[in-house]
Design a protein around this motif. Structure first.
Motif, PDB file in Angstrom:
ATOM      1  N   ALA A   1       1.088  -1.248  -0.083  1.00 29.69           N
ATOM      2  CA  ALA A   1      -0.442  -0.338  -0.404  1.00 29.69           C
ATOM      3  C   ALA A   1       1.467   1.153  -0.119  1.00 29.69           C
ATOM      4  O   ALA A   1       0.441   2.628  -0.327  1.00 29.69           O
ATOM      5  CB  ALA A   1      -0.829  -0.238   1.164  1.00 29.69           C
ATOM      6  N   ALA A   2       1.553   1.078   0.630  1.00 31.23           N
ATOM      7  CA  ALA A   2       2.714   2.032   0.845  1.00 31.23           C
ATOM      8  C   ALA A   2       3.667   2.404  -0.577  1.00 31.23           C
ATOM      9  O   ALA A   2       3.728   4.197  -1.366  1.00 31.23           O
ATOM     10  CB  ALA A   2       3.766   1.789   1.899  1.00 31.23           C
ATOM     11  N   ALA A   3       3.553   1.387  -0.801  1.00 26.88           N
ATOM     12  CA  ALA A   3       4.522   1.689  -2.072  1.00 26.88           C
ATOM     13  C   ALA A   3       4.187   2.723  -3.994  1.00 26.88           C
ATOM     14  O   ALA A   3       4.493   2.934  -4.620  1.00 26.88           O
ATOM     15  CB  ALA A   3       5.177   0.087  -2.856  1.00 26.88           C
ATOM     16  N   LEU A   4       2.593   1.557  -3.418  1.00 28.17           N
ATOM     17  CA  LEU A   4       1.798   2.480  -4.056  1.00 28.17           C
ATOM     18  C   LEU A   4       0.938   3.498  -4.173  1.00 28.17           C
ATOM     19  O   LEU A   4      -0.348   4.327  -4.707  1.00 28.17           O
ATOM     20  CB  LEU A   4       0.498   0.814  -4.664  1.00 28.17           C
ATOM     21  N   GLN A   5       1.500   3.463  -2.692  1.00 30.26           N
ATOM     22  CA  GLN A   5       0.169   5.207  -2.328  1.00 30.26           C
ATOM     23  C   GLN A   5      -1.282   4.929  -1.943  1.00 30.26           C
ATOM     24  O   GLN A   5      -1.831   5.948  -2.667  1.00 30.26           O
ATOM     25  CB  GLN A   5       1.307   6.595  -3.346  1.00 30.26           C
ATOM     26  N   ARG A   6      -1.444   4.359  -2.136  1.00 29.36           N
ATOM     27  CA  ARG A   6      -3.133   3.757  -1.630  1.00 29.36           C
ATOM     28  C   ARG A   6      -3.594   3.074  -0.679  1.00 29.36           C
ATOM     29  O   ARG A   6      -3.142   1.634  -0.660  1.00 29.36           O
ATOM     30  CB  ARG A   6      -3.290   3.082  -3.065  1.00 29.36           C
ATOM     31  N   ARG A   7      -4.482   3.598   0.543  1.00 26.37           N
ATOM     32  CA  ARG A   7      -4.520   2.790   1.581  1.00 26.37           C
ATOM     33  C   ARG A   7      -5.808   1.923   1.058  1.00 26.37           C
ATOM     34  O   ARG A   7      -5.584   0.419   1.378  1.00 26.37           O
ATOM     35  CB  ARG A   7      -5.051   3.987   1.797  1.00 26.37           C
ATOM     36  N   LYS A   8      -6.180   2.511   0.116  1.00 28.41           N
ATOM     37  CA  LYS A   8      -7.100   0.816  -0.477  1.00 28.41           C
ATOM     38  C   LYS A   8      -5.982  -0.582  -0.854  1.00 28.41           C
ATOM     39  O   LYS A   8      -6.866  -1.714  -1.352  1.00 28.41           O
ATOM     40  CB  LYS A   8      -8.256   1.250  -1.174  1.00 28.41           C
ATOM     41  N   ALA A   9      -4.935  -0.389  -1.351  1.00 30.60           N
ATOM     42  CA  ALA A   9      -4.520  -1.329  -2.158  1.00 30.60           C
ATOM     43  C   ALA A   9      -4.438  -2.165  -1.282  1.00 30.60           C
ATOM     44  O   ALA A   9      -2.899  -3.072  -0.768  1.00 30.60           O
ATOM     45  CB  ALA A   9      -3.284  -0.512  -2.747  1.00 30.60           C
ATOM     46  N   ALA A  10      -4.445  -2.331   0.609  1.00 35.32           N
ATOM     47  CA  ALA A  10      -3.965  -3.027   1.355  1.00 35.32           C
ATOM     48  C   ALA A  10      -4.582  -4.129   0.472  1.00 35.32           C
ATOM     49  O   ALA A  10      -3.748  -5.521   1.327  1.00 35.32           O
ATOM     50  CB  ALA A  10      -3.470  -2.775   2.941  1.00 35.32           C
ATOM     51  N   TRP A  11      -5.615  -4.412   0.313  1.00 35.64           N
ATOM     52  CA  TRP A  11      -6.362  -5.394   0.424  1.00 35.64           C
ATOM     53  C   TRP A  11      -6.298  -6.510  -0.763  1.00 35.64           C
ATOM     54  O   TRP A  11      -6.181  -7.524  -0.537  1.00 35.64           O
ATOM     55  CB  TRP A  11      -8.049  -4.725   0.288  1.00 35.64           C
ATOM     56  N   PRO A  12      -6.124  -5.610  -2.128  1.00 37.60           N
ATOM     57  CA  PRO A  12      -5.384  -6.427  -3.713  1.00 37.60           C
ATOM     58  C   PRO A  12      -3.686  -7.169  -2.577  1.00 37.60           C
ATOM     59  O   PRO A  12      -3.872  -8.081  -2.743  1.00 37.60           O
ATOM     60  CB  PRO A  12      -5.055  -5.477  -4.370  1.00 37.60           C
ATOM     61  N   MET A  13      -2.980  -6.498  -2.135  1.00 36.85           N
ATOM     62  CA  MET A  13      -1.764  -6.979  -1.671  1.00 36.85           C
ATOM     63  C   MET A  13      -2.365  -8.259  -0.816  1.00 36.85           C
ATOM     64  O   MET A  13      -1.296  -9.444  -0.528  1.00 36.85           O
ATOM     65  CB  MET A  13      -0.917  -6.095  -0.598  1.00 36.85           C
ATOM     66  N   PHE A  14      -3.334  -8.260   0.561  1.00 31.16           N
ATOM     67  CA  PHE A  14      -3.732  -9.333   1.215  1.00 31.16           C
ATOM     68  C   PHE A  14      -4.241 -10.393   0.193  1.00 31.16           C
ATOM     69  O   PHE A  14      -3.579 -11.378   0.853  1.00 31.16           O
ATOM     70  CB  PHE A  14      -4.895  -9.171   1.824  1.00 31.16           C
TER      71      PHE A  14
END
Length: 185
Positions: free
Chosen positions: A52-65
């Motif tokens: 999420a930090a690398a993509l600079q998008r908080r919601k990216a944490a769910w796809p990372m999950f």
């Protein structure tokens, strides 16, 4: 002008991340024989923050999950596949992408999340080679430390979506307790 009454949603709908965290903890704990069995989850907990930090998008944490879920699943089903190494390789690619896109600022973003990933991945890698008691203590400690990390990020609304930090805090805490019970029972 008409006013729309706000209907309060049922508790389970307001706290769906916590409910999902309970369900995921039960799923992860099913059939656990040692803390080492869930060591990759320690890595996954930090991997999704780094993503999420690398993509600079908080919601990216769910796809990372979702990516970490697949990595952990592959590691569970195929001998010789260590999910921690898979996630570290993916994290390296994400980190390079983040640096190229200027994600080195703020310092609590990619730099801090990368450091956390290195520490927690080291804990997971040591745990899979340690005896059962040491593995259990290491994994439980890593999960509890990350639960504190989740709580901080939930309160400050940084790096990941609040739903992810809530989900993760519940998952990490419950799974740490189960690991300790399995280790010392």
């Amino acid at each position: 002008m008409d006013t729309v009454e706000q209907v309060e949603r049922p508790w389970v709908l307001r706290r769906w991340p916590a409910v999902a965290g309970v369900a995921m903890a039960a799923f992860a704990a099913w059939g656990m024989e040692s803390g080492a069995d869930v060591a990759p989850i320690v890595t996954a907990s930090a991997f999704l923050y780094l993503g999420a930090a690398a993509l600079q998008r908080r919601k990216a944490a769910w796809p990372m999950f979702a990516v970490s879920f697949v990595a952990v699943g592959l590691g569970s089903y195929f001998d010789g596949v260590n999910a921690t190494w898979v996630m570290l390789a993916l994290a390296a690619v994400l980190a390079v992408y983040g640096v190229v896109r200027g994600a080195l600022r703020p310092p609590w973003g990619l730099p801090l999340q990368a450091a956390a990933l290195v520490v927690l991945a080291a804990v997971a890698l040591i745990a899979v080679r340690a005896d059962q008691t040491v593995a259990g203590v290491l994994v439980a400690a890593g999960l509890l430390i990350h639960a504190g990390w989740d709580t901080y990020h939930h309160r400050t609304h940084r790096v990941v979506a609040r739903s992810m930090s809530e989900f993760c805090a519940v998952l990490d805490t419950l799974l740490a307790v189960v690991v300790l019970v399995v280790t010392f029972a």
